[in-house]
Design a protein around this motif. Structure first.
Motif, mmCIF file in Angstrom:
data_model
loop_
_atom_site.group_PDB
_atom_site.id
_atom_site.type_symbol
_atom_site.label_atom_id
_atom_site.label_comp_id
_atom_site.label_asym_id
_atom_site.label_seq_id
_atom_site.Cartn_x
_atom_site.Cartn_y
_atom_site.Cartn_z
ATOM 1 N N ASP A 91 -11.970 5.124 1.634
ATOM 2 C CA ASP A 91 -10.533 4.744 0.875
ATOM 3 C C ASP A 91 -10.645 5.140 -0.325
ATOM 4 O O ASP A 91 -11.189 4.483 -1.188
ATOM 5 C CB ASP A 91 -9.903 3.417 1.425
ATOM 6 C CG ASP A 91 -8.546 3.453 1.112
ATOM 7 O OD1 ASP A 91 -8.021 3.880 0.136
ATOM 8 O OD2 ASP A 91 -7.703 2.420 1.830
ATOM 9 N N ASN A 125 0.241 5.728 -0.459
ATOM 10 C CA ASN A 125 -0.856 6.906 -0.182
ATOM 11 C C ASN A 125 -1.765 6.978 -1.415
ATOM 12 O O ASN A 125 -2.852 7.355 -1.331
ATOM 13 C CB ASN A 125 -0.407 8.328 -0.171
ATOM 14 C CG ASN A 125 0.418 8.366 1.163
ATOM 15 O OD1 ASN A 125 0.514 7.637 2.243
ATOM 16 N ND2 ASN A 125 1.470 9.176 1.020
ATOM 17 N N SER A 126 -1.424 6.372 -2.747
ATOM 18 C CA SER A 126 -2.413 6.243 -3.848
ATOM 19 C C SER A 126 -2.903 5.006 -4.295
ATOM 20 O O SER A 126 -3.786 4.926 -4.996
ATOM 21 C CB SER A 126 -1.542 7.180 -5.066
ATOM 22 O OG SER A 126 -0.908 8.275 -4.714
ATOM 23 N N TRP A 127 -2.286 3.793 -3.924
ATOM 24 C CA TRP A 127 -2.708 2.709 -4.358
ATOM 25 C C TRP A 127 -2.463 1.731 -3.353
ATOM 26 O O TRP A 127 -1.724 1.681 -2.353
ATOM 27 C CB TRP A 127 -1.733 2.267 -5.617
ATOM 28 C CG TRP A 127 -1.997 2.839 -6.893
ATOM 29 C CD1 TRP A 127 -1.267 4.130 -7.280
ATOM 30 C CD2 TRP A 127 -2.616 2.635 -7.695
ATOM 31 N NE1 TRP A 127 -1.724 4.340 -8.464
ATOM 32 C CE2 TRP A 127 -2.770 3.364 -9.047
ATOM 33 C CE3 TRP A 127 -3.558 1.622 -7.935
ATOM 34 C CZ2 TRP A 127 -3.612 3.549 -10.169
ATOM 35 C CZ3 TRP A 127 -4.553 1.564 -9.195
ATOM 36 C CH2 TRP A 127 -4.583 2.520 -10.143
ATOM 37 N N GLN A 170 0.851 -1.176 -0.133
ATOM 38 C CA GLN A 170 0.125 0.069 -0.147
ATOM 39 C C GLN A 170 0.843 1.147 -0.124
ATOM 40 O O GLN A 170 1.711 1.315 0.724
ATOM 41 C CB GLN A 170 -0.849 -0.131 1.359
ATOM 42 C CG GLN A 170 -1.807 -1.172 1.463
ATOM 43 C CD GLN A 170 -2.822 -1.131 2.511
ATOM 44 O OE1 GLN A 170 -3.743 -0.594 2.441
ATOM 45 N NE2 GLN A 170 -2.463 -1.984 3.518
ATOM 46 N N ARG A 222 -8.022 5.100 -2.400
ATOM 47 C CA ARG A 222 -6.898 4.841 -3.414
ATOM 48 C C ARG A 222 -7.296 3.806 -4.460
ATOM 49 O O ARG A 222 -8.288 3.129 -4.265
ATOM 50 C CB ARG A 222 -5.683 4.012 -2.495
ATOM 51 C CG ARG A 222 -5.259 5.178 -1.304
ATOM 52 C CD ARG A 222 -4.474 4.237 -0.331
ATOM 53 N NE ARG A 222 -5.105 3.641 0.483
ATOM 54 C CZ ARG A 222 -4.678 2.673 1.472
ATOM 55 N NH1 ARG A 222 -3.386 2.648 1.714
ATOM 56 N NH2 ARG A 222 -5.242 2.332 2.211
#
Length: 183
Positions: free
Chosen positions: A88, A36-38, A34, A90
């Motif tokens: 979430d 911050n984006s994916w 994980q 992401r």
């Protein structure tokens, strides 16, 4: 990271569990990475891909299932990864051995059905899978009886097919490779 597939199961998983796990240091057949984006989520669709009899023996010739994930993986996705958190935002990239959609051969909907109970309705995910020995990029789609959207990508055998297959349908195919490795 090594992923569980049907060939590992046919061999009794000894090579994966003893040699593979000692090489990679992993302790499970599923994982998440994980940022911050994916969220990159490796799913285990191999462990339950064959039916078993009362003694636990697998029928690898005539006993395929729809390749669901083991209950422990589903529980982990819900309670540890919290994959269904609607807050979430992401992106999600799913990795699995078995394909939820395939223009070349059978589809295995077990994991997709389980994910449908976890992912928020309308959630869009990229799903990379193998099993079939072909390379195909598919259009964005929503599978039958699911509420989430996938961008499916078949990268079987690393995208270098050893068997030339022709799709049964091309309606959802954006592109596929008709070359055979070391032709």
């Amino acid at each position: 990271f090594l992923q569980m597939g049907n060939h590992e199961l046919i061999s009794g998983c000894k090579g994966l569990y003893e040699n593979g796990f000692s090489y990679t240091g992993q302790k499970t057949t599923y994982a998440v990475w994980q940022s911050n984006s994916w969220r990159i989520v490796s799913l285990d669709t191999g462990r339950l891909c064959y039916k078993t009899d009362a003694s636990g023996k697998r029928d690898v010739l005539r006993g395929e299932t729809d390749a669901p994930m083991p209950d422990e993986v589903v529980d982990w996705l819900v309670n540890t990864v919290k994959l269904g958190d609607p807050n979430d935002k992401r992106g999600i990239l799913l990795l699995s051995h078995h394909q939820p959609y395939d223009a070349f051969s059978a589809s295995y909907m077990g994991a997709a059905k389980q994910l449908n109970k976890i992912l928020p309705a309308g959630k869009q995910v990229v799903w990379l899978f193998g099993h079939n020995h072909a390379l195909a990029l598919y259009s964005k789609m929503q599978l039958e009886d699911t509420d989430f959207v996938i961008y499916p990508r078949l990268i079987g055998i690393g995208g270098f097919p050893n068997i030339l297959e022709h799709p049964k349908t091309t309606s959802a195919i954006v592109a596929y490779d008709q070359r055979v490795f070391q032709e």
